[in-house]
Design an enzyme around this catalytic site. Structure first.
Site, mmCIF file in Angstrom:
data_model
loop_
_atom_site.group_PDB
_atom_site.id
_atom_site.type_symbol
_atom_site.label_atom_id
_atom_site.label_comp_id
_atom_site.label_asym_id
_atom_site.label_seq_id
_atom_site.Cartn_x
_atom_site.Cartn_y
_atom_site.Cartn_z
ATOM 1 N N ASP A 1 0.241 2.889 -8.262
ATOM 2 C CA ASP A 1 -0.329 3.315 -9.544
ATOM 3 C C ASP A 1 0.264 2.463 -10.669
ATOM 4 O O ASP A 1 0.596 2.956 -11.753
ATOM 5 C CB ASP A 1 -0.087 4.800 -9.805
ATOM 6 C CG ASP A 1 -0.971 5.352 -10.934
ATOM 7 O OD1 ASP A 1 -1.842 4.613 -11.424
ATOM 8 O OD2 ASP A 1 -0.770 6.517 -11.335
ATOM 9 N N HIS B 1 -2.279 9.683 -5.981
ATOM 10 C CA HIS B 1 -0.965 10.094 -6.509
ATOM 11 C C HIS B 1 -0.644 11.597 -6.381
ATOM 12 O O HIS B 1 -0.496 12.307 -7.359
ATOM 13 C CB HIS B 1 -0.798 9.656 -7.960
ATOM 14 C CG HIS B 1 -1.999 9.815 -8.839
ATOM 15 N ND1 HIS B 1 -2.707 10.997 -8.961
ATOM 16 C CD2 HIS B 1 -2.597 8.921 -9.664
ATOM 17 C CE1 HIS B 1 -3.695 10.819 -9.818
ATOM 18 N NE2 HIS B 1 -3.666 9.585 -10.251
#
Length: 425
Positions: A303, A230
């Site tokens: 995510d 991320h």
């Protein structure tokens, strides 16, 4: 096993053709196909993509089945067009042994909605003190190849080096949650103008960038594979760009929410927008989009982080960070990138499958290829209603937003998991 004939479908944006699925593989591709024994799926106006692959999914099982289970998360993934997901290790107990990763792997096989590939923890209990059973997890039935303490940074550089050295023996990958913890103590959101105005402790961009800079140097020194989870800042993009130019074996992912949303969302104090790493600025979003397009960032990863109601619908300071992502990721990609089907296939299927070593996934529909694919209607638009999501949780940042694209069907090895936009089982 039922045969399926998908008619007049565009394969990764090409001219319409027909696809015949038989015995779990693409048997034929071409216009005007006939198969009297096959179930016909009208593909007019639809685009066929190789089944999506997510490198970063939180399925919460074992331990937090109130938020998500392997089955419910797999169903959400299938409805989002995914045929494989990589399940993160921050479960309870932590997936730091062969026994736990095999449990998650078996639960995925029992659900048989997507292929669930467990990610093992780097350190015991995610505590960052000593290496977990990396070799045992790699040799287990789950065949773990990616290891991550996601949610926690492997902050000790010596331990990070040892982990990179260890997995090099079997060409494994360390996936780092890049966050220098001493720079983010008490942080509630991105450090910048908005945090100053709101009076919230900030999470500085340099806390991410410093760890990425350190780790690409360690990976370069060791000659091992590093994956950065991320990525959220423009500075991180530049560190990665330089590392790749030197030939460092590093890959990186960006989430849909970091491609679309900014820290200004925190002004509502709605905890659904609290995430780690935090939503950044508009200039960061621009840099992330450009990096995704030019390949500095390799993958879109969701995510997907489901949370129970009591962990999210509370005061901002006490809310758990994280957002749902599996059922909306392809729509966000289409919104951000436009109908760049080859790029979407590369960033959401081919490359993540290659990084994870998932044979049979991430391959464009062609004769003899396993029939792992998704059909999307790019002309459709849908309004996201949290109560209609398959996840057990409701913490989507896109509630009541209207997004482009609708998943019409998903096939896993020739068997439909989604048909006409609905889960088959």
């Amino acid at each position: 096993m039922t045969a399926y004939l998908i008619t007049s479908v565009s394969v990764v944006g090409a001219a319409p053709t027909d696809l015949l699925i038989r015995d779990g593989v693409i048997a034929e591709v071409g216009p005007g196909l006939t198969a009297p024994d096959a179930t016909v799926v009208d593909g007019t106006g639809l685009v066929a993509l190789p089944g999506l692959v997510d490198l970063h999914t939180h399925l919460r099982e074992p331990g937090r089945e109130d938020a998500e289970t392997v089955e419910s998360g797999s169903r959400a993934a299938a409805l989002g067009g995914y045929t494989a997901v990589c399940a993160m290790a921050n479960t309870s107990p932590v997936a730091d042994t062969a026994g736990v990763v095999e449990q998650v792997w078996r639960l995925g096989r029992e659900a048989s909605l997507v292929d669930v590939q467990p990610i093992g923890a780097v350190t015991v209990g995610l505590a960052g003190e000593r290496l977990a059973e990396l070799g045992a997890m790699a040799d287990s039935a789950a065949r773990v190849r990616i290891f991550s303490d996601d949610g926690h940074c492997v902050a000790d550089p010596k331990l990070m080096r040892r982990a990179l050295e260890y997995v090099k023996a079997f060409d494994g990958i360390i996936a780092q949650h890049a966050e220098e913890p001493r720079l983010t103590e008490g942080a509630q959101m991105h450090e910048g103008e908005v945090s100053t105005r709101l009076g919230l402790i900030g999470w500085p961009a340099v806390a991410e960038e410093a760890i990425i800079a350190r780790d690409v140097l360690l990976a370069e020194h060791v000659g091992s594979r590093l994956h950065v989870c991320h990525v959220s800042t423009a500075g991180s993009v530049e560190v990665l760009r330089q590392a790749k130019a030197r030939g460092v074996r590093v890959t990186a992912e960006v989430t849909p929410h970091h491609l679309l949303l900014t820290d200004e969302r925190a002004e509502t104090y709605d905890p659904v927008f609290k995430v780690n790493p935090p939503l950044r600025t508009a200039s960061d979003v621009t840099a992330l989009r450009a990096a995704l397009a030019d390949g500095v960032i390799d993958v879109i990863a969701t995510d997907h982080a489901p949370h129970a109601v009591e962990d999210k619908e509370c005061e901002w300071a006490y809310a758990r960070p994280g957002m749902l992502g599996l059922e909306t990721a392809l729509s966000i990609a289409l919104d951000v990138l436009g109908p760049e089907w080859d790029l979407i296939a590369e960033r959401m299927s081919r490359t993540p499958a290659r990084i994870a070593g998932l044979t049979g996934h991430g391959v464009d529909p062609a004769p003899g290829v396993p029939a792992n694919l998704t059909l999307i209607d790019p002309a459709a638009r849908r309004t996201i209603e949290p109560a209609e999501l398959a996840s057990r949780s409701r913490n989507t940042p896109y509630a009541r937003m209207t997004l482009p694209g609708r998943i019409v069907a998903t096939f896993l090895r020739g068997e439909p998991t989604v048909l006409d936009g609905k889960a088959v089982k």
